[in-house]
Design a protein around this motif. Sequence first.
Motif, PDB file in Angstrom:
ATOM      1  N   LEU A   1       1.011  -1.387  -0.009  1.00 47.96           N
ATOM      2  CA  LEU A   1      -0.036  -0.026  -0.030  1.00 47.96           C
ATOM      3  C   LEU A   1       0.848   1.200   0.003  1.00 47.96           C
ATOM      4  N   ALA A   2       1.963   1.007   0.846  1.00 47.34           N
ATOM      5  CA  ALA A   2       2.947   2.347   1.029  1.00 47.34           C
ATOM      6  C   ALA A   2       3.354   2.737  -0.533  1.00 47.34           C
ATOM      7  N   VAL A   3       3.790   1.845  -1.240  1.00 49.04           N
ATOM      8  CA  VAL A   3       4.568   1.790  -2.437  1.00 49.04           C
ATOM      9  C   VAL A   3       3.677   2.556  -3.419  1.00 49.04           C
ATOM     10  N   LEU A   4       2.314   2.317  -3.367  1.00 52.38           N
ATOM     11  CA  LEU A   4       1.397   2.810  -4.369  1.00 52.38           C
ATOM     12  C   LEU A   4       1.078   4.284  -3.785  1.00 52.38           C
ATOM     13  N   ALA A   5       1.154   4.589  -2.243  1.00 51.83           N
ATOM     14  CA  ALA A   5       0.778   5.773  -1.826  1.00 51.83           C
ATOM     15  C   ALA A   5       1.763   6.663  -2.182  1.00 51.83           C
ATOM     16  N   ALA A   6       2.995   6.584  -2.252  1.00 51.17           N
ATOM     17  CA  ALA A   6       3.975   7.115  -2.578  1.00 51.17           C
ATOM     18  C   ALA A   6       4.022   7.698  -3.866  1.00 51.17           C
ATOM     19  N   GLY A   7       3.533   6.898  -4.897  1.00 57.99           N
ATOM     20  CA  GLY A   7       3.274   7.362  -6.238  1.00 57.99           C
ATOM     21  C   GLY A   7       2.233   8.201  -6.352  1.00 57.99           C
TER      22      GLY A   7
ATOM     23  N   GLY B   1       9.477  -1.340   0.302  1.00 57.07           N
ATOM     24  CA  GLY B   1       8.579  -0.221   0.484  1.00 57.07           C
ATOM     25  C   GLY B   1       9.472   0.973   1.184  1.00 57.07           C
ATOM     26  N   LEU B   2      10.455   0.573   2.172  1.00 56.90           N
ATOM     27  CA  LEU B   2      11.091   1.659   2.631  1.00 56.90           C
ATOM     28  C   LEU B   2      11.905   2.531   1.748  1.00 56.90           C
ATOM     29  N   VAL B   3      12.498   1.755   0.794  1.00 60.81           N
ATOM     30  CA  VAL B   3      13.319   2.199  -0.121  1.00 60.81           C
ATOM     31  C   VAL B   3      12.700   3.409  -0.941  1.00 60.81           C
ATOM     32  N   VAL B   4      11.394   2.828  -1.540  1.00 64.90           N
ATOM     33  CA  VAL B   4      10.575   3.714  -2.268  1.00 64.90           C
ATOM     34  C   VAL B   4       9.944   4.948  -1.523  1.00 64.90           C
ATOM     35  N   ILE B   5       9.570   4.540  -0.237  1.00 62.58           N
ATOM     36  CA  ILE B   5       9.211   5.917   0.403  1.00 62.58           C
ATOM     37  C   ILE B   5      10.184   6.682   0.783  1.00 62.58           C
ATOM     38  N   GLY B   6      11.470   6.274   0.873  1.00 60.47           N
ATOM     39  CA  GLY B   6      12.647   7.143   1.354  1.00 60.47           C
ATOM     40  C   GLY B   6      13.097   7.874   0.107  1.00 60.47           C
ATOM     41  N   SER B   7      13.178   7.306  -1.012  1.00 55.64           N
ATOM     42  CA  SER B   7      13.781   8.159  -2.300  1.00 55.64           C
ATOM     43  C   SER B   7      12.657   8.951  -2.657  1.00 55.64           C
TER      44      SER B   7
ATOM     45  N   ALA C   1      -5.077   6.682   2.351  1.00 58.60           N
ATOM     46  CA  ALA C   1      -3.612   6.517   3.116  1.00 58.60           C
ATOM     47  C   ALA C   1      -3.094   8.005   2.501  1.00 58.60           C
ATOM     48  N   VAL C   2      -3.043   8.385   1.535  1.00 63.23           N
ATOM     49  CA  VAL C   2      -2.326   9.692   1.020  1.00 63.23           C
ATOM     50  C   VAL C   2      -2.990  10.867   1.805  1.00 63.23           C
ATOM     51  N   VAL C   3      -4.228  10.931   1.768  1.00 56.03           N
ATOM     52  CA  VAL C   3      -5.047  12.073   2.411  1.00 56.03           C
ATOM     53  C   VAL C   3      -4.864  11.923   4.140  1.00 56.03           C
ATOM     54  N   VAL C   4      -4.999  10.910   4.461  1.00 55.20           N
ATOM     55  CA  VAL C   4      -4.697  10.849   6.098  1.00 55.20           C
ATOM     56  C   VAL C   4      -3.318  11.276   6.412  1.00 55.20           C
ATOM     57  N   GLY C   5      -2.565  10.936   5.500  1.00 58.35           N
ATOM     58  CA  GLY C   5      -1.153  11.082   5.733  1.00 58.35           C
ATOM     59  C   GLY C   5      -0.759  12.576   5.520  1.00 58.35           C
ATOM     60  N   GLY C   6      -1.657  13.618   5.119  1.00 59.49           N
ATOM     61  CA  GLY C   6      -1.219  14.828   5.132  1.00 59.49           C
ATOM     62  C   GLY C   6      -1.181  15.320   3.904  1.00 59.49           C
TER      63      GLY C   6
ATOM     64  N   GLY D   1       4.506  11.057   4.906  1.00 58.12           N
ATOM     65  CA  GLY D   1       3.265  10.963   5.545  1.00 58.12           C
ATOM     66  C   GLY D   1       2.518   9.984   4.942  1.00 58.12           C
ATOM     67  N   ALA D   2       2.306   9.961   3.698  1.00 53.98           N
ATOM     68  CA  ALA D   2       1.353   9.018   3.176  1.00 53.98           C
ATOM     69  C   ALA D   2       1.811   7.493   3.320  1.00 53.98           C
ATOM     70  N   GLY D   3       2.960   7.087   3.783  1.00 52.49           N
ATOM     71  CA  GLY D   3       3.627   5.815   4.302  1.00 52.49           C
ATOM     72  C   GLY D   3       2.781   5.740   5.627  1.00 52.49           C
ATOM     73  N   LEU D   4       2.972   6.591   6.456  1.00 55.63           N
ATOM     74  CA  LEU D   4       2.665   6.470   7.821  1.00 55.63           C
ATOM     75  C   LEU D   4       0.985   6.320   7.690  1.00 55.63           C
ATOM     76  N   GLY D   5       0.303   6.948   6.706  1.00 57.01           N
ATOM     77  CA  GLY D   5      -1.141   6.805   6.541  1.00 57.01           C
ATOM     78  C   GLY D   5      -1.359   5.313   6.146  1.00 57.01           C
ATOM     79  N   ALA D   6      -0.468   4.745   5.059  1.00 47.07           N
ATOM     80  CA  ALA D   6      -0.682   3.490   4.790  1.00 47.07           C
ATOM     81  C   ALA D   6      -0.869   2.613   6.063  1.00 47.07           C
ATOM     82  N   LEU D   7       0.396   2.588   6.856  1.00 40.78           N
ATOM     83  CA  LEU D   7       0.624   1.811   7.998  1.00 40.78           C
ATOM     84  C   LEU D   7      -0.758   2.244   8.746  1.00 40.78           C
ATOM     85  N   LEU D   8      -1.379   3.268   8.954  1.00 40.49           N
ATOM     86  CA  LEU D   8      -2.313   3.170   9.967  1.00 40.49           C
ATOM     87  C   LEU D   8      -3.448   2.616   9.459  1.00 40.49           C
ATOM     88  N   LEU D   9      -3.847   2.733   8.433  1.00 40.37           N
ATOM     89  CA  LEU D   9      -4.826   1.877   7.511  1.00 40.37           C
ATOM     90  C   LEU D   9      -4.801   0.495   7.758  1.00 40.37           C
TER      91      LEU D   9
END
Lengths: 334, 351
Positions: free
Chosen positions: B72-78, B195-201, B276-281, B293-301
């Motif tokens: 979910l986080a990889v998609l949210a980053a995009g 997931g971490l690499v994508v969110i990070g980069s 995830a994106v909207v919740v992540g701010g 932020g979006a990654g955190l949103g994905a984690l919360l969901l």
Amino acid sequence: MPDLKTRLGTWDVLVLVVTLVFLAFAVSQVENFGTSVNFTFLVLDLLPIMLIALPMTLIIITGEIDLSVASTLGLTSALMGYLWNQGMSIELIIPACLVVGGLLGALNGVFVTVLGLPSLAVTIGTLALFRGLAFVVLGDTAVANFPFSYTSWVTGTIAGTSIPNVLIIMLVLALVCGVVLHATPLGRALIAIGANDQAARFAGINAGRAKFSLYVISGVTAGLAGVLWTLRYSTARADNAAGLELAVVAAVLLGGVSIFGGKGTLPGVIAGVVLLGSLQNVLRLEDVSNESLNIVTGVLLIISVLLPNTAAAVSTAWHRRRLRSGAEGGAHVA
Amino acid sequence: MSAQRTAPVVTGTGEAARPGGRRRFKLSTVLRIRELGIVIALVILVAYTTANNSRFLSSQSVRDILLSTSILAVLAAGQTVVVVTRNIDLSVGSILGFSAFSVATVMAANPGLPVVAGLAMGLVLGGVCGLVNGVIVRFGQVPALVVTLGTLYVFRGITYSWAGGQQVNADELPRGFLRFANDAVLGVPWLVLIGLVVIGSVSLVMRNYRFGRELYAMGSSPEAAELAGIRVARNTVAAFVVSGALAGLGGVMFASRFGTVDAAAGTGLELNVVAAVVVGGVAVFGGSGTAYGAGLGALLLTVIGSSLAVLDINQFWQRAIVGALILLAIGADRLVAVRIARGLLRKDVHA
């Protein structure tokens, strides 16, 4: 300005002509399309799209959107099944479903007009919320034993003719919406809001109230569509009409309504709905699967916005070139 | 809307008029509150669920949550990249399905292919889908909502008519491909690492690189960005390509994790991604928000989803909660924006 007007005029007329040509083609070339049985099916298939497309037209003309309609339909359908299981009488359930539809629409309206949030984001949220609540109400079970007198009325025709009963509901609502949009000050106000929200406000139009009422009307109509959907298939399910918002938005845009608001006609939308519906009907008669049908709907949705835009861009470019060559000609004379 | 537009200006005037040190601090606190809010919500939720059922923090359960989150986080980053430019990409769920089915089919037919080839194929397929979206949005001047709502059904329809009710089963897939989802490097599963690499980069590029800053400028004011000489056309198309490519990558991760793939893979996922994106701010009207932020949103969901299961609450609540969270998040954003605007007005009166 007249340039713009003629272009839109021709788009409406174009869709209408294409629809008529397509119907003529289908009746003469496609086996079973012209039969009275298929006509009833066609009208029944069109019914939910048409019902929801009417208020959707008004909403899009004011520059907003409502993507939650199919979920509202699903939630009222689920509610109908739940209440019927609880032993409530159908005469009470139907008005209750319409009221709930109106309340769901009012919720959208509050978020959009009172809190001033973008309608796209709000209705994506309520799309998920309402569908989720539908599953909470009914789970993944189905309720099927609705009274025969009601289900047979919805699928039935007027005695002695092949005109489906529900066609009357459709025509009455289309007439009301058409008159409101094209023949009343309110209709002019809606177009003004969509063309320029701020200017409309300065002209003394209460844009917030108008939009709020539209969302309520949209909710009630989606509720009505939910009731009719449930009775037509005699099945209440939480996932009824999932994804129908695509067909509705596609039909409205195909009918020449601008996604940016301020432009559009109701006859155009009706032609758009009929074109989309009969196209799907023909493909189904030709044994194309439902999932593949969605390709057609999706492509139509994009083309209906892409084509007028490209036409406008081409005409502007052509106009500019003419102006430029005109200016050069003038310089020569001087 | 006007309030949100004025928000980015705050830092500018603040810097110019000096006593802005305080203002800037305020704005950054407001932004930090969002991430902090998610973390607090996460802590409370995890604590409550664990108190009710200690199984929730077992290594298997944590692992499941992290694996689901990473997809979910990889998609949210995009999606963040696209939403920041004041666009939206609703077709990501369908791109994921298309990529998952294609890659699974190819991997099943050619068991000798390495996992990297599958990942590359997913990225390319998704990127091409994203290119289609981006080109129609930019050069057809069609709103992203309409285009991606259309391609949501087109991409899904293509997958369905290709698959025709068939599915790729886990036993047809090469063992290496399936093991990839479960293998770990230094205790971190590959999928989580991706997931971490994508969110990070993505976070890094958006924060520190010219391309990233240009995306924010485009979202804050498309007209101004164009006048400032930003190549809006190229960047818009690029944003959609990134979103598509990451959705394609998500498809490969999905196929590797679940093994069994049919044409319905990822149906309706776009709602979770947007949530995830909207919740992540990330502001729906563009110009602000971060990928982490979006990654955190994905984690919360994802944590909410597994909490419901562990707490024996009706699973059907999950979708309703997703919807409610979207409404809550955009409502909170509006409140913050209005407050900032009011604060600014008051300061202007004093000056």
